[in-house]
Design a protein around this motif. Structure first.
Motif, short mmCIF file in Angstrom:
data_model
loop_
_atom_site.label_atom_id
_atom_site.label_comp_id
_atom_site.label_asym_id
_atom_site.label_seq_id
_atom_site.Cartn_x
_atom_site.Cartn_y
_atom_site.Cartn_z
N LEU A 194 0.62 7.73 16.09
CA LEU A 194 -0.51 8.05 16.94
C LEU A 194 -0.22 9.35 17.67
N THR A 195 -1.25 10.00 18.11
CA THR A 195 -1.06 11.21 18.91
C THR A 195 -2.17 11.30 19.95
N TYR A 196 -1.92 12.04 21.01
CA TYR A 196 -2.94 12.24 22.03
C TYR A 196 -4.09 13.09 21.49
N ASP A 197 -5.28 12.85 21.99
CA ASP A 197 -6.38 13.77 21.77
C ASP A 197 -6.10 15.04 22.57
N GLU A 198 -6.73 16.13 22.16
CA GLU A 198 -6.45 17.41 22.80
C GLU A 198 -6.81 17.42 24.29
N ASP A 199 -7.79 16.63 24.67
CA ASP A 199 -8.23 16.65 26.07
C ASP A 199 -7.56 15.56 26.91
N PHE A 200 -6.48 14.95 26.37
CA PHE A 200 -5.79 13.92 27.13
C PHE A 200 -5.05 14.52 28.31
N THR A 201 -5.13 13.85 29.45
CA THR A 201 -4.33 14.22 30.62
C THR A 201 -3.71 12.95 31.18
N GLY A 202 -2.50 13.05 31.65
CA GLY A 202 -1.84 11.88 32.20
C GLY A 202 -0.36 11.88 31.87
N SER A 203 0.29 10.80 32.23
CA SER A 203 1.73 10.69 32.01
C SER A 203 2.04 9.44 31.19
N GLY A 204 2.78 9.62 30.09
CA GLY A 204 3.19 8.50 29.27
C GLY A 204 4.29 7.67 29.89
N ASP A 205 4.82 8.10 31.02
CA ASP A 205 5.92 7.37 31.65
C ASP A 205 5.48 6.57 32.86
N SER A 206 4.19 6.55 33.13
CA SER A 206 3.71 5.83 34.32
C SER A 206 3.74 4.33 34.07
N PRO A 207 3.98 3.54 35.12
CA PRO A 207 3.97 2.08 34.97
C PRO A 207 2.66 1.56 34.38
N ALA A 208 1.54 2.17 34.78
CA ALA A 208 0.24 1.74 34.28
C ALA A 208 0.14 1.95 32.78
N PHE A 209 0.62 3.11 32.33
CA PHE A 209 0.58 3.39 30.89
C PHE A 209 1.47 2.42 30.14
N ARG A 210 2.66 2.17 30.66
CA ARG A 210 3.60 1.29 29.97
C ARG A 210 3.03 -0.12 29.83
N LYS A 211 2.32 -0.58 30.88
CA LYS A 211 1.73 -1.92 30.81
C LYS A 211 0.64 -1.98 29.74
N ILE A 212 -0.22 -0.98 29.73
CA ILE A 212 -1.28 -0.92 28.73
C ILE A 212 -0.68 -0.90 27.33
N ASP A 213 0.32 -0.06 27.16
CA ASP A 213 0.94 0.08 25.85
C ASP A 213 1.59 -1.23 25.40
N ASN A 214 2.30 -1.86 26.32
CA ASN A 214 2.97 -3.12 25.99
C ASN A 214 1.95 -4.20 25.65
N ASP A 215 0.89 -4.31 26.44
CA ASP A 215 -0.14 -5.32 26.19
C ASP A 215 -0.78 -5.10 24.82
N CYS A 216 -1.06 -3.85 24.50
CA CYS A 216 -1.71 -3.56 23.22
C CYS A 216 -0.77 -3.80 22.04
N ARG A 217 0.50 -3.51 22.21
CA ARG A 217 1.47 -3.78 21.14
C ARG A 217 1.53 -5.27 20.84
N LEU A 218 1.68 -6.05 21.90
CA LEU A 218 1.79 -7.49 21.72
C LEU A 218 0.52 -8.07 21.12
N GLU A 219 -0.62 -7.57 21.56
CA GLU A 219 -1.89 -8.07 21.04
C GLU A 219 -2.06 -7.70 19.57
N ALA A 220 -1.78 -6.44 19.22
CA ALA A 220 -2.02 -5.97 17.86
C ALA A 220 -0.97 -6.45 16.86
N PHE A 221 0.31 -6.26 17.22
CA PHE A 221 1.37 -6.59 16.28
C PHE A 221 1.85 -8.05 16.43
#
Length: 227
Positions: A194-221
């Protein structure tokens, strides 16, 4: 090819190249060479220094005792069978413990370590991330391969027959939660991260991002909602 200088934080997708530059530096690695892929394929994930499952990784099959290197006559398949296998919900402590063991094996065999990457007293340094150094110490890397963690089976295309669908679901989940990302594909049309869209802004290291990412991983995989 395996990336020997990175490992993922718990809860990061280890078979994708999402935000690779940010995540490698921040420790939320969405990389890993699952089965020897490219940017989206770090076979054992990566350490948070640059590079999950409720218990310590389990061996992919029975074989040599823990800590005992396979003989020189062992086939590639036999070595692969000795490698520890992460599970989808591995904790960061478990991941770190396994990667520390792998890196310590390399250090014991003379592979140069990147001590500048050590953040805490007593932390195991990763090997120097340099293609020339890796080539020079090829035999040492081969000798320690049996200790390099493998990705969870759900996040490796070669062990998950539904990997493409799961990967698509993972990307869709992230998008549904507001992350501007999209899938990228290899020459054969298979998912390659996966890659960011060109207009993405934010931090991949934020707790909020990590929670979203973890939830989506567990749900999808993890099969949530699947028959």
């Amino acid at each position: 090819m395996d990336n020997e200088t990175d490992r993922p934080r718990a809860g990061s997708p280890r078979n994708t190249a999402l935000l690779s530059a940010v995540l490698l530096a921040a420790g939320l690695a969405l990389t890993a060479c699952a089965g020897g892929g490219g940017a989206g394929g770090n076979e054992g994930g990566q350490k948070s220094s640059d590079s999950g499952v409720a218990s310590l990784a389990t061996p992919s099959s029975g074989g040599a005792k823990a800590g005992a290197a396979p003989s020189a006559q062992s086939s590639a398949a036999a070595v692969e069978a000795e490698r520890p296998v992460l599970r989808l919900d591995s904790t960061q402590e478990e991941i770190d413990r396994l990667w520390d063991g792998y890196w310590a094996c390399l250090q014991d065999r003379g592979v140069p370590m990147n001590t500048g990457r050590v953040e805490r007293p007593g932390e195991q340094a990763p090997p120097v991330d340099d293609a020339k150094v890796t080539a020079q110490y090829k035999k040492q890397y081969a000798a320690c391969l049996y200790r390099m963690p493998l990705q969870p089976v759900e996040e490796r295309p070669e062990t998950n027959p539904h990997y493409a669908d799961d990967h698509r679901a993972y990307a869709g989940c992230l998008k549904s939660k507001g992350l501007k990302v999209h899938e990228v594909f290899g020459p054969d049309g298979s998912p390659d991260g996966l890659t960011y869209d060109e207009d993405f802004t934010g931090s991949g290291d934020s707790p909020a991002f990590r929670k979203i990412d973890n939830d989506c991983r567990l749900e999808a995989f993890g099969g949530k909602g699947k028959n």
